[in-house]
Design an enzyme around this catalytic site. Sequence first.
Site, PDB file in Angstrom:
ATOM      1  N   SER A 181       0.796  -1.228   0.000  1.00  0.00           N
ATOM      2  CA  SER A 181       0.000   0.000   0.000  1.00  0.00           C
ATOM      3  C   SER A 181       0.829   1.280   0.000  1.00  0.00           C
ATOM      4  O   SER A 181       0.355   2.311  -0.453  1.00  0.00           O
ATOM      5  CB  SER A 181      -0.966  -0.005   1.179  1.00  0.00           C
ATOM      6  OG  SER A 181      -0.280  -0.257   2.379  1.00  0.00           O
ATOM      7  N   HIS A 209      -5.198  -3.466  -2.955  1.00  0.00           N
ATOM      8  CA  HIS A 209      -4.779  -2.559  -4.030  1.00  0.00           C
ATOM      9  C   HIS A 209      -4.568  -3.273  -5.363  1.00  0.00           C
ATOM     10  O   HIS A 209      -4.084  -2.669  -6.320  1.00  0.00           O
ATOM     11  CB  HIS A 209      -3.499  -1.817  -3.624  1.00  0.00           C
ATOM     12  CG  HIS A 209      -3.681  -0.992  -2.400  1.00  0.00           C
ATOM     13  ND1 HIS A 209      -4.260   0.259  -2.423  1.00  0.00           N
ATOM     14  CD2 HIS A 209      -3.401  -1.248  -1.103  1.00  0.00           C
ATOM     15  CE1 HIS A 209      -4.319   0.730  -1.183  1.00  0.00           C
ATOM     16  NE2 HIS A 209      -3.809  -0.169  -0.373  1.00  0.00           N
ATOM     17  N   LYS A 241     -11.499   0.700  -2.157  1.00  0.00           N
ATOM     18  CA  LYS A 241     -10.443   1.247  -3.007  1.00  0.00           C
ATOM     19  C   LYS A 241     -10.950   1.312  -4.453  1.00  0.00           C
ATOM     20  O   LYS A 241     -11.792   2.144  -4.728  1.00  0.00           O
ATOM     21  CB  LYS A 241      -9.183   0.449  -2.786  1.00  0.00           C
ATOM     22  CG  LYS A 241      -8.859   0.651  -1.286  1.00  0.00           C
ATOM     23  CD  LYS A 241      -7.608   0.404  -0.713  1.00  0.00           C
ATOM     24  CE  LYS A 241      -7.576   1.026   0.678  1.00  0.00           C
ATOM     25  NZ  LYS A 241      -7.099   0.113   1.695  1.00  0.00           N
TER      26      LYS A 241
HETATM   27  C1  PLP Z   1      -7.082  -0.211   3.088  1.00  0.00           C
HETATM   28  C2  PLP Z   1      -6.471  -1.515   3.373  1.00  0.00           C
HETATM   29  C3  PLP Z   1      -7.064  -2.408   4.272  1.00  0.00           C
HETATM   30  C4  PLP Z   1      -8.254  -2.032   5.113  1.00  0.00           C
HETATM   31  O1  PLP Z   1      -9.397  -1.947   4.356  1.00  0.00           O
HETATM   32  P1  PLP Z   1     -10.598  -1.025   4.841  1.00  0.00           P
HETATM   33  O2  PLP Z   1     -11.763  -1.532   4.085  1.00  0.00           O
HETATM   34  O3  PLP Z   1     -10.230   0.364   4.500  1.00  0.00           O
HETATM   35  O4  PLP Z   1     -10.728  -1.233   6.323  1.00  0.00           O
HETATM   36  C5  PLP Z   1      -6.495  -3.650   4.414  1.00  0.00           C
HETATM   37  N1  PLP Z   1      -5.385  -3.995   3.737  1.00  0.00           N
HETATM   38  C6  PLP Z   1      -4.783  -3.148   2.890  1.00  0.00           C
HETATM   39  C7  PLP Z   1      -3.545  -3.590   2.161  1.00  0.00           C
HETATM   40  C8  PLP Z   1      -5.292  -1.880   2.686  1.00  0.00           C
HETATM   41  O5  PLP Z   1      -4.689  -1.029   1.874  1.00  0.00           O
END
Ligand code: PLP
Length: 391
Positions: A181, A209, A241
């Site tokens: 991320s 991602h 995302k």
């Molecule tokens: C954003 C993210 C999460 C958490 O997801 P949310 O739905 O925002 O709680 C978990 N793992 C990764 C790699 C992320 O980027």
Amino acid sequence: MTHSIKFLDLQARLEQRLESGLYRSRRTLDGAQQACCYVDGKALINFSSNDYLGLANSCEARVALTNAAAIYGYGSGASHLISGHQRPHETLEKNLAEFVERDAAVTFSTGYMANLAILQTLAGKGDVIIADKLNHASLIDGARLSQADSLRYPHCDLNALENRLKKAPQNKFVVTDSVFSMDGDIAPLDVIAELCDKYQAILIVDDAHGFGVLGKQGRGCGEYFGLNQKQLPVLMSTLGKSLGGFGAFISGEQQLVDYLIQFARSYIYTTAMPAVNAAANLANLQVMSQSSERINQLKQNIEYFRHQCALTKLKLENSTTAIQPLLIGENQRLMAINEILLSHGLLVGAIRPPTVPQNSARLRITITATHTAEQIDLLIKTLNTALEKIE
Ligand SMILES: *Cc1c(COP(=O)(O)O)cnc(C)c1O
């Protein structure tokens, strides 16, 4: 008034954070999350969101929200296992499973909760979790909750991973992000899956991602590496995302999903996401699966950004995904550069420790399908100016 928590010395810790250049402030957006957003009455070109396909404010999602509200109202009123599981949740799960080519899926309110669920329900005392050093915080917390032994390996270091696999006699799990991320690089999941097969470990991948970004059709890391359910049995992704919504899901064999529904505490003891939210996610999923237009545009924009940067002095990292970090190093320098970007109407994520390791503060530039070439040009030009100004 705050007498009772005085002994925690909150003020001193806040001041310390401020002095070290690590204090974080929230920006309030007036209006939708999109390539051009509004902060304090000022329009900013937004290179900081995870809305890679520009679906957070899609017409399709907005129409779905309105239509679903007329049928389902707003709140779900209960947890999934009591009476909060409504038709849109059920349909969303079926469609998500189909999209990522898995047998079944279960949705969670957030990715954070989904990751806690995976590790807490699957791993336990005496088991061993082998995790990439740069995994998302929610995976680290999930490992802690599980009470399994936790081993980290240096980022994407396959030899180190194999050494740890060799030495662990117990039930073992290999846990990794697909796309990291804060770095944007892709884990070598094809080799990792082979190692898991060789050493009888269960592979767990967080595709937050990768979903909507990797693969020709955006089905994620499974499509990109050609990994089926047997090779990659526990696949998790968020809906917040690329899908531009809110929530998350875990997919795999029906038995895995049944098990999570029975035993995952972060699934059982919480209110189901509103049905309108499930319906809007579903609408965006349909946009994603019916046309490759957005993902193709995203890939084109990423390529354009990297190509144009290469014509200047900007040194990018080795990322081919929507996350394009520009390493700065020192916190104060990062914030000074960020101020210049803001004064030119550019909003970029300024990422500092503890989110990233010490001395690796960075601009986390995210490219989306909805950015124009002019917006990308302006970013590159301003970055060059700012880096020259702030030595
Ligand atoms: C954003 C993210 C999460 C958490 O997801 P949310 O739905 O925002 O709680 C978990 N793992 C990764 C790699 C992320 O980027």
